[in-house]
Design a protein around this motif. Structure first.
Motif, mmCIF file in Angstrom:
data_model
loop_
_atom_site.group_PDB
_atom_site.id
_atom_site.type_symbol
_atom_site.label_atom_id
_atom_site.label_comp_id
_atom_site.label_asym_id
_atom_site.label_seq_id
_atom_site.Cartn_x
_atom_site.Cartn_y
_atom_site.Cartn_z
ATOM 1 N N THR A 266 0.790 -1.232 0.000
ATOM 2 C CA THR A 266 0.000 0.000 0.000
ATOM 3 C C THR A 266 0.821 1.280 0.000
ATOM 4 N N GLY A 267 2.071 1.241 0.544
ATOM 5 C CA GLY A 267 2.658 2.505 0.959
ATOM 6 C C GLY A 267 1.767 3.089 2.044
ATOM 7 N N ASP A 268 1.681 4.397 2.120
ATOM 8 C CA ASP A 268 0.732 5.062 3.023
ATOM 9 C C ASP A 268 -0.465 5.516 2.207
ATOM 10 N N SER A 269 -1.666 5.286 2.741
ATOM 11 C CA SER A 269 -2.848 5.673 1.973
ATOM 12 C C SER A 269 -4.081 5.620 2.841
ATOM 13 N N TYR A 271 -8.269 4.924 2.684
ATOM 14 C CA TYR A 271 -9.088 3.975 1.919
ATOM 15 C C TYR A 271 -9.783 4.720 0.776
ATOM 16 N N PHE A 272 -9.745 4.144 -0.420
ATOM 17 C CA PHE A 272 -10.358 4.805 -1.580
ATOM 18 C C PHE A 272 -10.721 3.751 -2.615
ATOM 19 N N ASP A 273 -11.516 4.157 -3.606
ATOM 20 C CA ASP A 273 -12.014 3.187 -4.578
ATOM 21 C C ASP A 273 -10.934 2.691 -5.523
ATOM 22 N N GLY A 274 -9.751 3.286 -5.461
ATOM 23 C CA GLY A 274 -8.657 2.818 -6.300
ATOM 24 C C GLY A 274 -8.224 1.394 -6.010
ATOM 25 N N TYR A 275 -8.469 0.904 -4.797
ATOM 26 C CA TYR A 275 -8.067 -0.470 -4.484
ATOM 27 C C TYR A 275 -8.827 -1.473 -5.337
ATOM 28 N N ASP A 286 -1.176 -12.868 -4.227
ATOM 29 C CA ASP A 286 -0.880 -13.914 -3.252
ATOM 30 C C ASP A 286 -0.795 -13.346 -1.847
ATOM 31 N N VAL A 287 -0.293 -12.123 -1.730
ATOM 32 C CA VAL A 287 -0.144 -11.490 -0.423
ATOM 33 C C VAL A 287 -0.244 -9.986 -0.603
ATOM 34 N N THR A 288 -0.860 -9.323 0.362
ATOM 35 C CA THR A 288 -0.869 -7.863 0.400
ATOM 36 C C THR A 288 -0.154 -7.401 1.664
ATOM 37 N N LEU A 289 0.641 -6.368 1.534
ATOM 38 C CA LEU A 289 1.347 -5.734 2.649
ATOM 39 C C LEU A 289 0.637 -4.422 2.911
ATOM 40 N N MET A 290 -0.094 -4.357 4.022
ATOM 41 C CA MET A 290 -1.081 -3.310 4.228
ATOM 42 C C MET A 290 -0.725 -2.417 5.409
ATOM 43 N N GLN A 291 -0.755 -1.118 5.189
ATOM 44 C CA GLN A 291 -0.558 -0.139 6.267
ATOM 45 C C GLN A 291 -1.735 -0.208 7.230
ATOM 46 N N ILE A 292 -1.423 -0.382 8.549
ATOM 47 C CA ILE A 292 -2.500 -0.450 9.543
ATOM 48 C C ILE A 292 -2.337 0.567 10.668
ATOM 49 N N GLY A 293 -1.202 1.221 10.790
ATOM 50 C CA GLY A 293 -0.968 2.088 11.947
ATOM 51 C C GLY A 293 -0.873 3.549 11.585
ATOM 52 N N ALA A 294 -0.728 4.381 12.632
ATOM 53 C CA ALA A 294 -0.582 5.837 12.511
ATOM 54 C C ALA A 294 -1.844 6.501 11.973
ATOM 55 N N TYR A 295 -3.005 5.999 12.378
ATOM 56 C CA TYR A 295 -4.284 6.563 11.961
ATOM 57 C C TYR A 295 -4.860 7.447 13.069
ATOM 58 N N ASP A 296 -5.811 8.260 12.705
ATOM 59 C CA ASP A 296 -6.528 9.087 13.672
ATOM 60 C C ASP A 296 -7.735 9.684 12.961
ATOM 61 N N ARG A 297 -8.776 9.978 13.713
ATOM 62 C CA ARG A 297 -9.954 10.598 13.093
ATOM 63 C C ARG A 297 -9.662 12.024 12.624
ATOM 64 N N TRP A 299 -7.103 12.682 10.671
ATOM 65 C CA TRP A 299 -6.589 12.569 9.303
ATOM 66 C C TRP A 299 -7.124 11.281 8.648
ATOM 67 N N PRO A 300 -8.433 11.156 8.520
ATOM 68 C CA PRO A 300 -9.037 9.893 8.083
ATOM 69 C C PRO A 300 -8.856 9.568 6.609
ATOM 70 N N THR A 301 -8.524 10.545 5.777
ATOM 71 C CA THR A 301 -8.463 10.270 4.345
ATOM 72 C C THR A 301 -7.062 9.925 3.856
ATOM 73 N N ILE A 302 -6.045 10.004 4.716
ATOM 74 C CA ILE A 302 -4.671 9.775 4.250
ATOM 75 C C ILE A 302 -3.992 8.589 4.924
ATOM 76 N N HIS A 303 -4.610 8.014 5.960
ATOM 77 C CA HIS A 303 -4.148 6.763 6.562
ATOM 78 C C HIS A 303 -5.367 5.898 6.825
ATOM 79 N N MET A 304 -5.248 4.599 6.556
ATOM 80 C CA MET A 304 -6.369 3.707 6.788
ATOM 81 C C MET A 304 -6.466 3.286 8.252
ATOM 82 N N PHE A 305 -7.678 3.142 8.721
ATOM 83 C CA PHE A 305 -7.931 2.438 9.962
ATOM 84 C C PHE A 305 -7.803 0.933 9.675
#
Length: 379
Positions: A266-269, A271-275, A286-297, A299-305
């Protein structure tokens, strides 16, 4: 005259800071004065700037997401600084993070696909006999300065000079927790792999001494073949910037495709319809490497919960989910273990295959280890 003023300041400081402590402080100040400007990176110019200007993502002097986003949303009655200083979150582990030295890999096996997560976003993909390193950051701080900025909560599980020979090094964007000058310079000296980066990020590498033939800059949907792999820069919903200038370089996610195996990062991102679009065009993975941390309400559009990361994984038509971008640096206000706790619950609820490795642990994608909650004992 400027040199005379500098000498006067040094003498004054020297009188006030005697002994070894004073010398160490002066050495630190000298380091800051010398290396911080370089760590800020380069600026687009010449052919690089002209190419950026032709990108569909570039307008009015900066890069843009497809949808409107804000990096910070004010919330009435909430004081983020107060929360940072006085908040009750448990933002650090209570004991050392367990580290593993990667077991001997089988990268020469044509069908093998393994993942080694070193901490935060730094990850090694071993795919069909090739090795691709993602967003390597080995410095003690993710900052332009070695004296201030977020500091590691655990050491890297291996030294940079212990990495195996690499075929490609991918950078998702130019934030300090994904692009580190000292690490790049060490890889420049110790490896021969090219750096694949989003548009404009090559200006930073150029300033740090990376030769032009080792810099490959891609716009979204552009691909480059290296060592038999097709590597594609794909869309992300984030931002960029080192220093005061924002969005002067592009950000991206990445697809790494061999003849039979496919990996998404993912890099940093947000959630959006581009996925769903990426999954339809490049998946299944086969595998996805997904950003899960450094989120907050805030900045909800630039990091995923974490729950959004699971939705993105399903949009991408992913097989195994491996979380990244947590555990190593404090970059948000949530508890240290909250991202992975929320992820584990959501993955179970939605029947998503999940592996949560310790830093340095090798994950064989076809035979991943069971999730054992190793982080809970130190949360």
């Amino acid at each position: 005259m400027a040199r005379a003023r500098s000498t006067d300041v040094e003498r004054s400081l020297g009188r006030r800071m005697r002994g070894a402590a004073g010398l160490a402080a002066l050495a630190g100040l000298a380091w800051v004065a010398r290396d911080v400007p370089a760590a800020l990176g380069g600026r687009l110019s010449g052919a690089r700037a002209e190419r950026a200007a032709r990108s569909p993502q570039f307008r009015e002097g900066t890069f843009h997401n497809r949808a409107g986003t804000r990096t910070m949303i004010a919330e009435p009655g909430r004081n983020l600084l107060r929360e940072l200083i006085f908040g009750k979150q448990k933002r650090r582990p209570t004991a050392p993070v367990p580290l593993l030295r990667p077991s001997a890999g089988t990268a020469d096996t044509a069908d093998e696909l393994t993942i080694v997560w070193y901490g935060h976003a730094s990850t090694l993909i071993e795919i069909e006999g090739r090795r691709v390193l993602l967003d390597p950051v080995w410095s003690d701080r993710c900052s332009p300065s070695g004296l201030v900025g977020p500091r590691r909560l655990h050491e890297p599980p291996v030294r940079l000079d212990e990495l195996p020979p690499l075929d490609a090094i991918l950078i998702s964007h130019d934030h300090y927790d994904h692009l580190d000058m000292a690490t790049v310079r060490a890889l420049l000296a110790g490896q021969s792999a090219p750096f694949l980066v989003p548009l404009g990020v090559g200006a930073h590498l150029d300033r740090w001494g990376v030769p032009a033939e080792r810099i490959i800059e891609l716009d979204w949907s552009e691909s480059h073949r290296v060592a038999g792999l097709e590597i594609t820069a794909t869309a992300a919903q984030h931002f960029s910037g080192r220093g005061l200038r924002r969005d002067g370089t592009l950000w991206s996610s990445w697809v790494v495709a061999g003849a039979r195996r496919r990996v998404f990062y993912t890099g940093d991102s947000g959630y959006f319809d581009g996925y769903a679009e990426i999954g339809a065009e490049h998946g299944p993975f086969d595998v996805t490497l997904m950003q899960i941390g450094a989120y907050d309400r805030a900045w909800p559009t630039i990091h995923m919960f974490p729950e959004e990361a699971v939705s993105a994984h399903l949009d991408l038509r992913g097989g195994l989910f491996v979380p990244v971008h947590w555990a190593t640096f404090n970059l948000a206000l949530h508890d240290w273990s909250e991202p992975v706790d929320r992820l584990w619950a959501e993955a179970k609820a939605r029947d998503v295959r999940l592996a949560v490795p310790r830093p340095g642990e090798r994950v064989v994608v076809d035979e991943p280890p069971a999730v054992d909650g190793w982080w809970q004992a130190i949360a």
